[in-house]
Design a protein around this motif. Structure first.
Motif, PDB file in Angstrom:
ATOM      1  N   UNK A 122       0.779  -1.235   0.000  1.00 16.82           N
ATOM      2  CA  UNK A 122       0.000   0.000   0.000  1.00 16.82           C
ATOM      3  C   UNK A 122       0.809   1.283   0.000  1.00 16.82           C
ATOM      4  N   UNK A 123       2.025   1.289   0.553  1.00 20.83           N
ATOM      5  CA  UNK A 123       2.743   2.552   0.678  1.00 20.83           C
ATOM      6  C   UNK A 123       4.160   2.432   0.133  1.00 20.83           C
ATOM      7  N   UNK A 124       4.683   3.578  -0.237  1.00 23.26           N
ATOM      8  CA  UNK A 124       6.073   3.688  -0.687  1.00 23.26           C
ATOM      9  C   UNK A 124       6.524   5.113  -0.409  1.00 23.26           C
ATOM     10  N   UNK A 125       7.828   5.367  -0.405  1.00 28.57           N
ATOM     11  CA  UNK A 125       8.279   6.744  -0.166  1.00 28.57           C
ATOM     12  C   UNK A 125       7.883   7.667  -1.307  1.00 28.57           C
ATOM     13  N   UNK A 133      16.835   8.974   0.051  1.00 29.64           N
ATOM     14  CA  UNK A 133      17.324   7.632   0.375  1.00 29.64           C
ATOM     15  C   UNK A 133      18.405   7.211  -0.620  1.00 29.64           C
ATOM     16  N   UNK A 134      18.141   7.418  -1.896  1.00 32.70           N
ATOM     17  CA  UNK A 134      19.114   7.043  -2.927  1.00 32.70           C
ATOM     18  C   UNK A 134      20.391   7.872  -2.829  1.00 32.70           C
ATOM     19  N   UNK A 244      12.523   4.821   5.578  1.00 31.73           N
ATOM     20  CA  UNK A 244      12.630   4.071   4.324  1.00 31.73           C
ATOM     21  C   UNK A 244      14.076   3.677   4.025  1.00 31.73           C
ATOM     22  N   UNK A 245      15.027   4.450   4.535  1.00 35.49           N
ATOM     23  CA  UNK A 245      16.429   4.073   4.395  1.00 35.49           C
ATOM     24  C   UNK A 245      16.717   2.817   5.206  1.00 35.49           C
ATOM     25  N   UNK A 246      16.284   2.810   6.472  1.00 33.80           N
ATOM     26  CA  UNK A 246      16.535   1.656   7.343  1.00 33.80           C
ATOM     27  C   UNK A 246      15.803   0.412   6.859  1.00 33.80           C
ATOM     28  N   UNK A 269       9.897  -0.715  10.692  1.00 36.42           N
ATOM     29  CA  UNK A 269      11.083  -0.783   9.838  1.00 36.42           C
ATOM     30  C   UNK A 269      11.432  -2.240   9.568  1.00 36.42           C
ATOM     31  N   UNK A 270      11.491  -3.051  10.628  1.00 35.61           N
ATOM     32  CA  UNK A 270      11.834  -4.459  10.483  1.00 35.61           C
ATOM     33  C   UNK A 270      10.801  -5.194   9.654  1.00 35.61           C
ATOM     34  N   UNK A 271       9.528  -4.884   9.861  1.00 31.27           N
ATOM     35  CA  UNK A 271       8.461  -5.557   9.123  1.00 31.27           C
ATOM     36  C   UNK A 271       8.571  -5.287   7.630  1.00 31.27           C
TER      37      UNK A 271
END
Length: 390
Positions: A122-125, A133-134, A244-246, A269-271
């Motif tokens: 459902x989500x993204x940066x 992040x890049x 989103x980086x982690x 983050x872990x999920x």
């Protein structure tokens, strides 16, 4: 799957949402455009259930599968525990559906990565967050391990030492060769700068230095002088970049803190990271979520691990182990929602809070199902609906 928002999407400047999600305005438009009121002979009605009000929520006592409204807004479900209340619903249909979704609370290994899979779909940066992040990764490979330190401006040396031990354990358990890449994120920027030299002795370290990031689209956002020392001035767009980086970690996420370990932020983050790294057998067994505890946290049996969306407060009661040395504990991706698992026991504060929902617990944390049945028999089914004018 439909996720409904009443107005604008939350955090829309930082998160992009897939076409599987709809705002209520979009649903009303589709309902009107497709003539659903004439076709189905009913108006567009949404039923609301407010979890934050124990006297009004139907999460334990009502069979939601029998509700006729096409949309249900489960209000106030700000953590994993609220949704897992369905595991204790008095109706077997609801409990069975909850078991399919959340697994057996007695067997943590049976729990699927529910929230990670939902986020992945459902989500993204947003484009701007993705660009940041890049920029950090710099065209190289994604990090092997992510470290999140929730410090609240504290400079605990013991927390740092325990985290370093846990990173080394993750490297060893994953059989990572040479100098693995570690990304460090924290609510306290000064901690990141101080911990980098220690990690650099055995790993390559990357982190997001927002002061050096040029050309970001967030410079024009209104800034507030609210707790500017953690993650910068509000709104904390840096926290979304860090998130989103982690979540790009390939093998492990380590959660450390000076007080509360394994926070909701670290869990999510872990999920999300775990969903990126499913092997061909789709078990995700090669990915680890680790909690780093220093000895002073363990002295009194995790008593400060509080908060309903927090994985370790289930072990903070009378059964918790005291006076241990540093721990690097394997942590379930989906935090358990209940206190009746093996070696779990609630603290008095949680016993009182659960009582407000009609749940009676023993000091060992077992649920008295008869008392829950009696509670549900004595209360009325509260029904609140919203009818939309189209």
């Amino acid at each position: 799957m439909v996720v409904c928002f009443r107005g604008k999407y939350p955090f829309g400047d930082y998160i992009s949402y897939s076409n599987y999600t709809f705002t209520m305005n979009e649903i009303k438009h589709l309902w009107r455009e497709n003539g659903c009121e004439t076709k189905y002979g009913r108006q567009l009605v949404m039923r609301t259930d407010d979890f934050e009000k124990p006297a009004q929520t139907n999460v334990l006592c009502s069979n939601w599968k029998e509700w006729k409204q096409p949309i249900i807004w489960f209000q106030g479900t700000t953590d994993a525990v609220a949704a897992q209340f369905f595991l204790k619903n008095v109706h077997s249909q609801m409990r069975n559906a909850a078991f399919d979704l959340f697994g057996d609370p007695q067997v943590l290994g049976s729990q699927p990565n529910v929230f990670g899979e939902i986020m992945r779909v459902l989500v993204s940066p947003s484009k701007d967050v993705e660009a940041a992040v890049n920029w950090v990764i710099g065209g190289g490979e994604n990090p092997d391990i992510s470290l999140h330190m929730r410090m609240l401006m504290n400079r605990s040396i013991r927390a740092v030492q325990a985290a370093l031990h846990c990173i080394k354990k993750a490297i060893e358990s994953q059989h990572l060769m040479s100098r693995p890449k570690v990304v460090v994120v924290s609510d306290t920027p000064t901690l990141v700068e101080s911990i980098v030299p220690n990690i650099s002795e055995f790993a390559q370290v990357i982190y997001f230095d927002y002061k050096k990031f040029k050309g970001n689209a967030f410079e024009d956002l209104p800034k507030k002088d609210f707790r500017v020392k953690d993650w910068g001035p509000a709104p904390r767009w840096v926290a979304f970049v860090d998130f989103f980086l982690a979540s790009r970690a390939k093998y492990a996420v380590v959660s450390g803190a000076h007080r509360r370990v394994g926070t909701t932020y670290a869990q999510l983050i872990a999920a999300l990271a775990a969903t990126r790294n499913l092997g061909e057998n789709s078990t995700g067994s090669s990915f680890s979520f680790l909690s780093s505890f220093q000895s002073n946290i363990l002295t009194e049996g995790l008593k400060n691990q509080i908060g309903w969306g927090h994985v370790w407060n289930r072990y903070a009661g009378q059964l918790s182990c005291h006076n241990q040395t540093n721990q690097c504990a394997f942590t379930p991706i989906l935090p358990p929602g209940w206190w009746d698992g093996l070696m779990q026991s609630p603290i008095p504060k949680d016993i009182n809070r659960l009582a407000a929902y009609g749940i009676t617990l023993s000091v060992l944390g077992t649920v008295d199902f008869d008392s829950l049945q009696n509670h549900c028999s004595s209360r009325k089914n509260v029904e609140r609906t919203i009818t939309f004018n189209l």
